[in-house]
Design an enzyme around this catalytic site. Structure first.
Site: not given
Ligand code: GLN
Length: 310
Positions: A69, A72, A194, A246, A264
């Protein structure tokens, strides 16, 4: 080099490294993406990139890890730099108060994700990029290479494949948004892109460098290239603070006090605006999905350096 009023960052990193050791066995590695569950939780790395060019690192700061993430942030910066405020018709700017992969809000908020850092919002951003670039995943990768000044940054195709095979929840989110008219490209196109975006790997040292333009008001410190105007960079910092970790963003602001984006894979990028970017990686996660030792390390970093935005 002695810089007046600058903390001894190397000494502080050494102190933090000693302090986090007992925590390394406490976090849990993400297992819903099977390939990520193979990473040893005992690892820890941390790197600082100062806007004046000084760099410091400790532990496994040179080991590549899955950004997940954290990407992102790069995808959002790319979309924001190209589309400007138009992106806010498709995605909001409020904390979600829900887990990053939750579906519940999407139904009653009619397919408009709360923010670009939950999965739904990141899928919309990827969709916006998919409409703009022939291959949005490649566009994000090239952008990450530019930001890190490192042409060998790449996808981890094994991780991307592993996530694609188990992406049921992200498919559900994407289909729901498609039904509400908030996904313009085919669901499969967006999910594939993604998953590749999330699989990009970097070291802590590379990540700190890649994030430094956001600490330098949108301009890459070593080249002077403007990625975002100062106002847009300030806004992305604000989003990182309110939504970047988050539904633990409130607690993270309380403990660390810096804009940050986590993933994550166990990485966290944090910014001290006007001064430095710091990246930490430790794969063991707390129940909210943030690196357990990484969050603690950043908490100690802002305490020991007396740096915070507050
Ligand atoms: N690729 C992971 C997902 O879509 C990324 C989630 C994350 O790092 N919080 O679940």
């Amino acid at each position: 080099m002695f810089i007046a009023n600058s903390p001894d960052y190397q000494e502080i990193l050494r102190t933090i490294y000693d302090e986090v050791r007992p925590l390394l066995s406490q976090g849990k590695v993400a297992s819903y993406i099977p390939q990520l569950s193979k990473v040893s939780p005992q690892q820890f790395g941390m790197a600082i990139f100062c806007l004046d060019g000084r760099q410091f690192s400790i532990g496994s700061a040179g080991v590549k890890f899955s950004l997940q993430s954290v990407t992102k942030l790069f995808a959002l910066a790319l979309a924001f730099s190209r589309e400007g405020d138009a992106i806010w018709t498709r995605v909001g700017r409020e904390p979600s108060g829900n887990p990053f992969n939750s579906l519940v809000q999407l139904e009653y908020e009619r397919g408009k994700p709360r923010n670009p850092f939950i999965n739904a919002g990141a899928l919309v951003i990827n969709d916006i990029l998919s409409s703009r670039f022939v291959q949005s995943d490649i566009a994000i990768l090239q952008f990450a290479r530019l930001l890190a000044d490192q042409p060998d940054i790449d996808f981890d195709v094994t991780v991307a494949q592993s996530e694609r095979e188990t992406a049921h929840r992200n498919y559900a989110i994407a289909h729901l948004m498609k039904d509400f008219g908030n996904l313009h490209n085919p669901v499969k196109t967006v999910i594939d892109s993604y998953c590749r975006q999330c699989s990009i790997t970097m070291t802590c040292a590379e990540l700190a460098k890649a994030g430094s333009f956001l600490a330098q008001h949108g301009t890459i410190p070593w080249s002077g290239q403007q990625i975002l105007d100062a106002s847009s960079a300030k806004r992305l910092n604000a989003l990182m603070l309110t939504c970047g970790t988050y539904d633990a963003a409130g607690d993270f602001a309380y403990r660390v006090g810096l804009p940050a984006k986590s993933g994550v894979g166990g990485g966290i990028l944090a910014l001290v605006p006007g001064e430095l970017a710091v990246a930490v990686w430790s794969p063991g996660l707390d129940p909210t999905g943030n690196s357990l030792a990484g969050t603690y390390a950043l908490e100690r970093f802002t305490t020991l350096t007396a740096r915070s935005i507050f």
